[in-house]
Design a protein around this motif. Structure first.
Motif, mmCIF file in Angstrom:
data_model
loop_
_atom_site.group_PDB
_atom_site.id
_atom_site.type_symbol
_atom_site.label_atom_id
_atom_site.label_comp_id
_atom_site.label_asym_id
_atom_site.label_seq_id
_atom_site.Cartn_x
_atom_site.Cartn_y
_atom_site.Cartn_z
ATOM 1 N N UNK A 253 71.372 0.763 -0.620
ATOM 2 C CA UNK A 253 70.157 1.330 -0.022
ATOM 3 C C UNK A 253 69.080 1.590 -1.074
ATOM 4 N N UNK B 26 75.673 5.131 3.340
ATOM 5 C CA UNK B 26 74.958 6.329 2.875
ATOM 6 C C UNK B 26 74.689 7.291 4.029
ATOM 7 N N UNK B 27 75.276 8.503 3.944
ATOM 8 C CA UNK B 27 75.004 9.493 4.995
ATOM 9 C C UNK B 27 73.546 9.940 4.940
ATOM 10 N N UNK B 28 72.956 9.923 3.760
ATOM 11 C CA UNK B 28 71.539 10.285 3.620
ATOM 12 C C UNK B 28 70.677 9.310 4.431
ATOM 13 N N UNK B 29 70.945 8.019 4.285
ATOM 14 C CA UNK B 29 70.216 7.015 5.067
ATOM 15 C C UNK B 29 70.564 7.115 6.552
ATOM 16 N N UNK C 192 75.649 7.509 -1.906
ATOM 17 C CA UNK C 192 76.427 6.275 -2.187
ATOM 18 C C UNK C 192 75.792 5.495 -3.336
ATOM 19 N N UNK D 90 74.347 15.544 5.395
ATOM 20 C CA UNK D 90 73.538 14.388 4.985
ATOM 21 C C UNK D 90 73.824 13.961 3.552
ATOM 22 N N UNK D 91 74.364 14.851 2.741
ATOM 23 C CA UNK D 91 74.585 14.533 1.326
ATOM 24 C C UNK D 91 76.063 14.455 0.958
ATOM 25 N N UNK E 213 71.741 19.619 5.646
ATOM 26 C CA UNK E 213 71.792 19.138 4.257
ATOM 27 C C UNK E 213 73.217 18.827 3.800
ATOM 28 N N UNK F 139 68.882 10.133 8.103
ATOM 29 C CA UNK F 139 67.456 9.829 8.233
ATOM 30 C C UNK F 139 67.210 8.925 9.447
ATOM 31 N N UNK G 158 76.801 11.425 -0.530
ATOM 32 C CA UNK G 158 76.099 10.818 0.592
ATOM 33 C C UNK G 158 75.051 9.799 0.180
ATOM 34 N N UNK H 117 58.947 8.150 -1.632
ATOM 35 C CA UNK H 117 58.150 7.662 -0.494
ATOM 36 C C UNK H 117 56.652 7.776 -0.764
ATOM 37 N N UNK I 144 75.641 13.918 -5.309
ATOM 38 C CA UNK I 144 75.827 13.813 -3.861
ATOM 39 C C UNK I 144 76.562 12.536 -3.516
ATOM 40 N N UNK J 225 66.911 1.120 4.176
ATOM 41 C CA UNK J 225 67.892 2.108 4.639
ATOM 42 C C UNK J 225 69.296 1.520 4.607
ATOM 43 N N UNK J 226 69.404 0.179 4.767
ATOM 44 C CA UNK J 226 70.718 -0.501 4.886
ATOM 45 C C UNK J 226 71.522 0.128 6.018
ATOM 46 N N UNK K 291 63.632 12.063 7.160
ATOM 47 C CA UNK K 291 64.455 12.408 6.007
ATOM 48 C C UNK K 291 64.363 13.907 5.708
ATOM 49 N N UNK K 292 63.158 14.467 5.811
ATOM 50 C CA UNK K 292 63.013 15.907 5.585
ATOM 51 C C UNK K 292 63.712 16.722 6.668
ATOM 52 N N UNK L 162 59.447 8.009 8.556
ATOM 53 C CA UNK L 162 60.699 8.048 7.795
ATOM 54 C C UNK L 162 60.742 9.287 6.904
ATOM 55 N N UNK L 163 59.590 9.644 6.321
ATOM 56 C CA UNK L 163 59.551 10.864 5.512
ATOM 57 C C UNK L 163 59.892 12.078 6.387
ATOM 58 N N UNK M 157 67.391 16.776 5.827
ATOM 59 C CA UNK M 157 67.729 17.683 4.723
ATOM 60 C C UNK M 157 67.515 19.146 5.109
#
Lengths: 396, 396
Positions: free
Chosen positions: A272, B272-275, A246, B60-61, B57, B278, A244, A53, A242, B245-246, B49-50, B45-46, B53
């Motif tokens: 993504x 994506x669970x990360x996306x 994907x 999300x991963x 965590x 977030x 997650x 980012x 990970x 992010x999709x 996302x932080x 978004x940063x 996590x």
């Protein structure tokens, strides 16, 4: 509501029903097919995502090329090269939304209803369902502790002339088996001899416990002329970094890669870019070797603990090959001394005793071996493994 | 290599060829169908996302439920409710890998080869190709400045008995048209009358410039008895927050949602669970209203600038309806005074003058109107828009 005819070919997984029982308090689960969340390199992924980012916010958050985010493709090509693959450049791979999507794209790109596909018996459950949704008729090739029996496989290829052969040669799900070096060479040679496409799914190859496994089919293809043009290799960060994110990838001959890219355009446009840019930064930061060393060490301890406990607690009631990598023990009930000999029966009894696993039958596309079952040693620590296997001993 | 028969139904997009020319130095592009990267809320978004996590965590991963990450489903249900939708809870939607995947899942779940599907003429290009890959026969329903002509649509429904009707009622791609309130009601009433499933694709509805558009079909369905059970609503964060992010979603009747979830399981397991985590944190942080206000303001200025410039520079050579939202001007060459009357011819001349756009013909599944073309006002600033339209005036 009338659904598409293709839905008649599949059913909701029996495993999903089992998973609903896992919420029971105090249960020890060997049922999952996933890595241990406690081992995720959260700090490394946070740093990678923040770097993406900071350095490339526009690209990381915008639409991207269907083929994949180029810095990630470069990193993945370098990763594969570092593992001994020859002639893998960014252009030789596309990024997929997990390796599950690589399977889906192979189905979409290659399978017309009625086409035959050979898979291992047993194989990854979601592969069976994925290919059946595209109308494939699946043929089961038998395995032993050294992976698919290549003599039998060649007979099946000659008889059925399949659209392709799908294999998980290294620490396969559910078998945990490692295809021997000689059989790997034999697979590539029969691909060339019969002009048959081979799909090597390799999400577990990096999770070895002692010596590295024999070279992947991809690596070996450099020494079997003509085989690379008949080989698809699917990789994934899901088991080592990970799930997650994907992020998976597919290495394939150019023409197939082009068609799969077109299909992917209409499946999800692209994976993504946020996840891809994060993965690219992670690989660039050089943290992967340390992460791999860590997960190998932890899973090796757990695999050893599970093997020891199984031998101690279950004795001659089961037989299994001690896994040399991956996430799974694949076991077979012997029925010795009149003990339970059906994996589905044992699974139900085991839940009552407070331990869960997956019976083996759903992993066969035909002629299921009812005596089999799969245990994952990945997500429970050594103490829980000993306790869970003791409960399994009571259930048996 | 022999590919699946379904690939015979599609071809690589003509637009992709055009996009290769966009690298030419100095070109001003009105060709894209994407938001302006400069407007992404990178800081928000940063932070999101932080937070994901830091707070969750593992989740999300890790692998996640195919239906979607539950905190995100809750946030999306609340988002839809805040926009006036009734009875939308987390269970009524699944998360998709962009709304492109919602289209793919609808195709996979509903379309058998030979089934008919009605779409607007023109409609989103990737919809046409996506449904054709599943063997759909597409029927084109004509539109005007107020969206699809409902009298004609009802005749086509009665004649063809389609599997479903796909519409982009609000600021459609490419038409930019806004379906009038009366026609929205008529669409829902004919769905009930003919027992026909309607798919409302709504990635642009939040991008309005003045007054809010009429209620979405989803919102309106509460006042047309029986219509909700025949309605699918697809949403997306791509145009308002970030395409990278999709993250999209699909609201649908329970039975259809269940089948689509099963299909998704074998398409990419889950988004994506990360996306997703977030996106959930972003929505939870309450930044969306500010982000929407910002993008609406900027795109409104650009749309106005483009409309003014087109009237000034191109005069009677084109006709178009000034967009009230979205990303696009859809224009038609009149041929007045012997000027160029073919969008493809104009596109080639325009590239030579240093401005790019997409001709209209690929957006029609049948009977293309060769006089049409699409201009995006989203990614160029007001000065570039004026300069680009001036070049277009020279090309014409």
């Amino acid at each position: 509501m009338q659904f598409a005819d293709r839905l008649n070919n599949v059913e909701t997984s029996a495993i999903r029903e089992l998973f609903k029982l896992l919420g029971k308090p105090g249960i020890i689960s060997f049922a999952g097919g996933f890595p241990d969340s406690a081992m995720f390199d959260v700090e490394g992924i946070r740093a990678a995502s923040n770097a993406a980012l900071a350095e490339e916010p526009g690209a990381a958050l915008q639409y991207g090329a269907t083929e994949g985010y180029n810095p990630l493709r470069e990193q993945l090509a370098a990763f594969m090269t570092s593992k001994g693959a020859k002639d893998v450049a960014a252009d030789n791979l596309i990024v997929t939304t997990g390796s599950q999507q690589a399977l889906d794209l192979l189905g979409k790109t290659l399978i017309s209803p009625g086409d035959k596909v050979i898979v291992e018996g047993p194989t990854f459950l979601a592969t069976i369902q994925c290919f059946r949704l595209y109308g494939a008729e699946l043929i089961s090739a038998p395995i032993d502790g050294n992976g698919v029996k290549t003599d039998e496989l060649e007979k099946l290829i000659a008889e059925h002339k399949p659209k392709f052969v799908y294999l998980i040669p290294t620490f396969g799900n559910p078998s945990g088996a490692m295809l021997s070096a000689e059989r790997r060479k034999a697979v590539l040679e029969m691909a060339v001899k019969h002009n048959t496409l081979i799909v090597e799914d390799d999400p577990y190859g990096d999770l070895y416990f002692g010596d590295a496994p024999p070279p992947s089919l991809l690596n070996l293809s450099a020494s079997v002329p003509g085989s690379r043009e008949l080989l698809v290799h699917c990789g994934s960060l899901s088991k080592v970094l990970s799930p997650g994110l994907r992020v998976g990838w597919m290495i394939a001959p150019a023409e197939l890669l082009g068609k799969a890219t077109m299909c992917k355009q209409f499946s999800d446009a692209h994976t993504s870019t946020f996840a891809q840019a994060t993965a690219a930064q992670y690989l660039k930061a050089g943290r992967m070797p340390g992460t791999l060393a860590n997960v190998r060490k932890v899973y090796a301890e757990r695999a050893e603990a599970m093997g020891d406990a199984l031998r101690k607690e279950l004795g001659d009631a089961i037989e299994f090959v001690q896994p040399q990598g991956g996430l799974f023990v694949w076991a077979r009930l012997t029925g010795a001394g009149g003990k339970v000999a059906d994996g589905n029966v044992l699974a139900k009894r085991a839940i009552e005793k407070g331990v869960a696993f997956v019976p083996g039958t759903p992993f066969f596309c035909a002629n299921p071996d009812h005596a089999t079952f799969r245990l994952s040693f990945a997500t429970a620590d050594v103490d829980k493994i000993r306790e869970g296997v003791a409960r399994l001993g009571q259930a048996i």
